[in-house]
Design a protein around this motif. Structure first.
Motif, PDB file in Angstrom:
ATOM      1  N   ILE A  60       0.875  -1.165   0.000  1.00 48.26           N
ATOM      2  CA  ILE A  60       0.000   0.000   0.000  1.00 48.26           C
ATOM      3  C   ILE A  60       0.915   1.218   0.000  1.00 48.26           C
ATOM      4  CG2 ILE A  60      -1.677   1.374   1.289  1.00 48.26           C
ATOM      5  CD1 ILE A  60      -3.046  -0.988   0.235  1.00 48.26           C
ATOM      6  N   ALA A  61       0.641   2.193  -0.858  1.00 52.85           N
ATOM      7  CA  ALA A  61       1.487   3.374  -0.957  1.00 52.85           C
ATOM      8  C   ALA A  61       0.622   4.622  -1.051  1.00 52.85           C
ATOM      9  CB  ALA A  61       2.413   3.267  -2.169  1.00 52.85           C
ATOM     10  N   GLY A  62       1.177   5.730  -0.620  1.00 57.29           N
ATOM     11  CA  GLY A  62       0.456   7.002  -0.665  1.00 57.29           C
ATOM     12  C   GLY A  62       1.112   8.025   0.238  1.00 57.29           C
ATOM     13  N   LYS A  63       0.303   8.882   0.825  1.00 51.95           N
ATOM     14  CA  LYS A  63       0.818   9.904   1.729  1.00 51.95           C
ATOM     15  C   LYS A  63       1.361   9.259   3.012  1.00 51.95           C
ATOM     16  CE  LYS A  63      -2.189  13.639   0.117  1.00 51.95           C
ATOM     17  NZ  LYS A  63      -1.072  14.406  -0.480  1.00 51.95           N
ATOM     18  N   ARG A  64       2.303   9.950   3.636  1.00 49.49           N
ATOM     19  CA  ARG A  64       2.939   9.419   4.841  1.00 49.49           C
ATOM     20  C   ARG A  64       1.925   9.199   5.966  1.00 49.49           C
ATOM     21  NH1 ARG A  64       8.056   9.113   5.372  1.00 49.49           N
ATOM     22  NH2 ARG A  64       8.379  10.687   3.745  1.00 49.49           N
ATOM     23  N   GLU A  65       0.950  10.122   6.077  1.00 48.35           N
ATOM     24  CA  GLU A  65      -0.061   9.997   7.134  1.00 48.35           C
ATOM     25  C   GLU A  65      -0.893   8.735   6.948  1.00 48.35           C
ATOM     26  OE1 GLU A  65       1.013  14.252   6.542  1.00 48.35           O
ATOM     27  OE2 GLU A  65       0.371  12.610   5.232  1.00 48.35           O
ATOM     28  N   LEU A  66      -1.204   8.404   5.696  1.00 43.15           N
ATOM     29  CA  LEU A  66      -1.974   7.186   5.404  1.00 43.15           C
ATOM     30  C   LEU A  66      -1.210   5.945   5.845  1.00 43.15           C
ATOM     31  CD1 LEU A  66      -4.216   5.527   3.858  1.00 43.15           C
ATOM     32  CD2 LEU A  66      -2.724   5.729   1.857  1.00 43.15           C
ATOM     33  N   ILE A  67       0.066   5.875   5.499  1.00 41.95           N
ATOM     34  CA  ILE A  67       0.857   4.682   5.801  1.00 41.95           C
ATOM     35  C   ILE A  67       1.068   4.534   7.306  1.00 41.95           C
ATOM     36  CG2 ILE A  67       3.026   3.508   5.373  1.00 41.95           C
ATOM     37  CD1 ILE A  67       1.075   3.790   2.966  1.00 41.95           C
ATOM     38  N   GLU A  68       1.330   5.635   7.999  1.00 44.77           N
ATOM     39  CA  GLU A  68       1.508   5.560   9.443  1.00 44.77           C
ATOM     40  C   GLU A  68       0.215   5.109  10.130  1.00 44.77           C
ATOM     41  OE1 GLU A  68       4.337   5.747  11.029  1.00 44.77           O
ATOM     42  OE2 GLU A  68       5.272   6.031   9.061  1.00 44.77           O
ATOM     43  N   TYR A  69      -0.904   5.536   9.595  1.00 44.99           N
ATOM     44  CA  TYR A  69      -2.185   5.094  10.151  1.00 44.99           C
ATOM     45  C   TYR A  69      -2.369   3.590   9.961  1.00 44.99           C
ATOM     46  CZ  TYR A  69      -7.248   4.498  10.557  1.00 44.99           C
ATOM     47  OH  TYR A  69      -8.504   4.041  10.907  1.00 44.99           O
ATOM     48  N   LEU A  70      -2.039   3.093   8.773  1.00 40.41           N
ATOM     49  CA  LEU A  70      -2.217   1.665   8.503  1.00 40.41           C
ATOM     50  C   LEU A  70      -1.259   0.803   9.320  1.00 40.41           C
ATOM     51  CD1 LEU A  70      -2.765   1.599   4.622  1.00 40.41           C
ATOM     52  CD2 LEU A  70      -4.461   1.168   6.415  1.00 40.41           C
TER      53      LEU A  70
ATOM     54  N   SER B 230      -0.569   0.935  12.297  1.00 41.88           N
ATOM     55  CA  SER B 230      -1.115   0.643  13.627  1.00 41.88           C
ATOM     56  C   SER B 230      -2.561   0.178  13.602  1.00 41.88           C
ATOM     57  CB  SER B 230      -1.006   1.889  14.522  1.00 41.88           C
ATOM     58  OG  SER B 230      -1.686   2.982  13.933  1.00 41.88           O
ATOM     59  N   HIS B 231      -3.245   0.277  12.453  1.00 44.30           N
ATOM     60  CA  HIS B 231      -4.658  -0.082  12.396  1.00 44.30           C
ATOM     61  C   HIS B 231      -4.961  -1.271  11.481  1.00 44.30           C
ATOM     62  CE1 HIS B 231      -4.980   3.944  14.152  1.00 44.30           C
ATOM     63  NE2 HIS B 231      -6.189   3.617  14.546  1.00 44.30           N
ATOM     64  N   SER B 232      -4.042  -1.613  10.596  1.00 43.96           N
ATOM     65  CA  SER B 232      -4.290  -2.720   9.671  1.00 43.96           C
ATOM     66  C   SER B 232      -4.015  -4.057  10.349  1.00 43.96           C
ATOM     67  CB  SER B 232      -3.411  -2.583   8.430  1.00 43.96           C
ATOM     68  OG  SER B 232      -3.451  -3.755   7.655  1.00 43.96           O
ATOM     69  N   HIS B 233      -4.970  -4.954  10.314  1.00 41.52           N
ATOM     70  CA  HIS B 233      -4.778  -6.288  10.890  1.00 41.52           C
ATOM     71  C   HIS B 233      -3.651  -7.035  10.196  1.00 41.52           C
ATOM     72  CE1 HIS B 233      -9.070  -6.594  12.796  1.00 41.52           C
ATOM     73  NE2 HIS B 233      -8.321  -5.652  13.316  1.00 41.52           N
ATOM     74  N   SER B 234      -3.526  -6.833   8.906  1.00 40.50           N
ATOM     75  CA  SER B 234      -2.489  -7.520   8.154  1.00 40.50           C
ATOM     76  C   SER B 234      -1.097  -7.034   8.558  1.00 40.50           C
ATOM     77  CB  SER B 234      -2.692  -7.302   6.651  1.00 40.50           C
ATOM     78  OG  SER B 234      -1.820  -8.095   5.897  1.00 40.50           O
ATOM     79  N   ALA B 235      -1.009  -5.780   8.987  1.00 42.34           N
ATOM     80  CA  ALA B 235       0.285  -5.252   9.419  1.00 42.34           C
ATOM     81  C   ALA B 235       0.608  -5.649  10.849  1.00 42.34           C
ATOM     82  CB  ALA B 235       0.294  -3.727   9.286  1.00 42.34           C
ATOM     83  N   VAL B 236      -0.395  -5.701  11.710  1.00 38.91           N
ATOM     84  CA  VAL B 236      -0.169  -5.952  13.136  1.00 38.91           C
ATOM     85  C   VAL B 236       0.027  -7.421  13.443  1.00 38.91           C
ATOM     86  CG1 VAL B 236      -1.160  -5.705  15.437  1.00 38.91           C
ATOM     87  CG2 VAL B 236      -1.472  -3.871  13.751  1.00 38.91           C
TER      88      VAL B 236
END
Length: 518
Positions: A375-385, A387-393
């Protein structure tokens, strides 16, 4: 030049009436050529070809499925009275009082239709899935219920089924050498999540490389492409949000939309009039019952649609997104690496600004010869994901050799390895795609999609042709993927060719020669 919308609509209605007459007589009149209404948004013509199923072919196809269904019920009657044996998994007699594990029609379809052509799928490969591959030969003595290996290997089969668009799925060369070195240093598994002790320096370098490749602020990677969609969409939207989804979006996008709890509305494939109508209604009417404004409106599209071979009308989608202040989620699973003069996807293909796409998603499983997604985009979007994306956590970190394969292949495409191999492969893929599509069309085959799409669907229509085509092509040492109902509409069964930069002109000519003979 393009005609005004009203003139096009009138002309389309007249052409439809004319074509209906010719289809009824089973004479193919023309292929439906779809071009863009907003030509000012495109730097070059955007043309895609789709041909309506001829009436006679549609009738014969329905008849074919009807005959198979009738004989299926007859065979089920014989199985019920133990006259014919049924091999497939089903509930035992003592399980009849429990909730059924299998749906009735699903079982019926598998037993009586799919089983007839089952030998065309799940063929085991025993080599690198490059431009050519080796297959383990199988034999069946009970009409595809079970298979046995003969011990023979079918060698040098031309591979027209793998998503190896740039030919990086190989066991020699700089990518393989780098992956081998990293394996010796880091091992093959991390055994932890990124947020615990599974965050390697190679992971961070890969994400910086992806961000630079796409021209965005930040990016993050995941170990599975399917989960990249299904687990991240619920983190971006939820109750009170609206998702506008293309009707041909991938199952991972559909699952992610459903898991989010958002309201979902579907627009016709690549139809900007249908999308704009839904956007306008969403703005005017708001949420059902309360009429409150939607918290978010998310448009979800793909770069290349893997079953149709079509390319998203991205300039028009972005224009609508800006006009109605919606968000855009772009799935570039098949387009990243395979489109654009620099191989940077559909955004590069149209010469657009990556910042106009709010969420850029893609996979490493196709053009990069690896695994996972991003997933790519603005820095704020990635930082949010993060800590909130199940796939990331919760998901385990990507395997180090896979990460190195991505880094090396991406540097190769960008020319950062000091060679021109990457740009040459991007150019070779574009040339192979145009050449192969042109030859098929000259031979009279009905093919779908955009001229620049490396996914080439060749229409088969009838159920009997699905199995026959796959078997006959394999006899000629050509491996293809055949697709039928329910993966496609019932009267639009097809063979799907995937072109690669690894294919030589001689290989493509061999395929065309065998297609012409058969």
């Amino acid at each position: 030049t393009l005609l005004p919308l009203a003139t096009q609509s009138s002309l389309w209605n007249n052409l439809t009436k004319i074509s209906a007459f010719f289809f009824c007589t089973s004479l193919p009149l023309f292929s439906v050529q779809q071009s863009s209404y907003n030509s000012r948004l495109y730097s070059r013509p955007f043309i895609e070809y789709f041909e309506e199923t001829p009436m006679m072919v549609a009738v014969l196809t329905y008849m074919g499925y009807g005959i198979l269904t009738i004989f299926g019920y007859l065979r089920d009657f014989l199985r019920h009275w133990k006259i014919e044996r049924c091999h497939i998994a089903r509930e035992k007699e003592e399980q009849k009082d429990f909730v059924p594990l299998y749906q009735d029609f699903e079982n019926f379809y598998t037993r009586n239709l799919y089983m007839r052509i089952r030998d065309n799928w799940n063929r085991p490969i025993c080599s690198v899935p490059g431009a050519k591959m080796d297959l383990m030969e199988r034999a069946t003595y009970d009409y595809n219920w079970t298979f046995e290996y003969t011990g023979r290997v079918v060698q040098d089969v031309i591979n027209l089924g793998s998503y190896n668009y740039l030919g990086f799925a190989e066991n020699t060369g700089p990518c393989a050498d780098s992956a081998a070195e990293v394996t010796m240093k880091y091992g093959v598994g991390v055994a932890s999540t990124r947020q615990e002790i599974g965050n390697l320096d190679r992971h961070e370098e890969m994400e910086k490389q992806v961000a630079r490749f796409l021209g965005v602020e930040s990016a993050m990677a995941f170990g599975m492409g399917f989960a990249t969609n299904s687990m991240n969409i619920p983190a971006l939207v939820g109750k009170g949000c609206l998702i506008l989804s293309d009707e041909l979006n991938h199952a991972s996008l559909v699952l992610g939309a459903r898991l989010s709890g958002s309201t979902i509305r579907v627009f016709k494939h690549n139809n900007m009039q249908s999308l704009e109508k839904l956007l306008r209604e969403a703005i005017v009417h708001g949420q059902p019952r309360t009429r409150r404004p939607w918290k978010k409106i998310l448009i979800v599209v793909e770069g290349i649609y893997s079953m149709e071979g079509s390319i998203v009308r991205l300039p028009e989608v972005i224009a609508l997104k800006k006009r109605y202040r919606a968000y855009l989620y772009l799935d570039e699973a098949h387009s990243i690496g395979a489109l654009g003069p620099r191989g940077r996807g559909v955004v590069d293909y149209f010469g657009l600004d990556p910042c106009d796409v709010d969420v850029m998603m893609g996979t490493f499983t196709k053009s990069f010869g690896a695994a996972g997604g991003y997933i790519a985009g603005k820095r704020e979007l990635i930082e949010y994901l993060r800590s909130h994306s199940h796939s990331a956590v919760y998901a385990t970190s990507m395997s180090p050799p896979v990460v190195e394969q991505i880094i090396t292949s991406m540097k190769c495409i960008m020319g950062e390895d000091g060679t021109t191999i990457g740009s040459e492969r991007v150019q070779q893929l574009a040339e192979n795609t145009v050449y192969f599509r042109k030859r098929l069309r000259e031979m009279g085959f009905i093919i779908y999609g955009n001229n620049d799409s490396p996914v080439v669907p060749l229409m088969l229509y009838m159920p009997a042709k699905i199995g026959a085509f796959g078997r006959e092509m394999l006899k000629r040492n050509i491996g293809v993927v055949v697709v039928g109902f329910p993966a496609t509409p019932i009267i639009e069964s097809r063979a799907r060719f995937c072109i690669s930069a690894g294919h030589s002109k001689n290989m493509l000519d061999q395929v065309n020669t065998h297609l012409k003979i058969s």
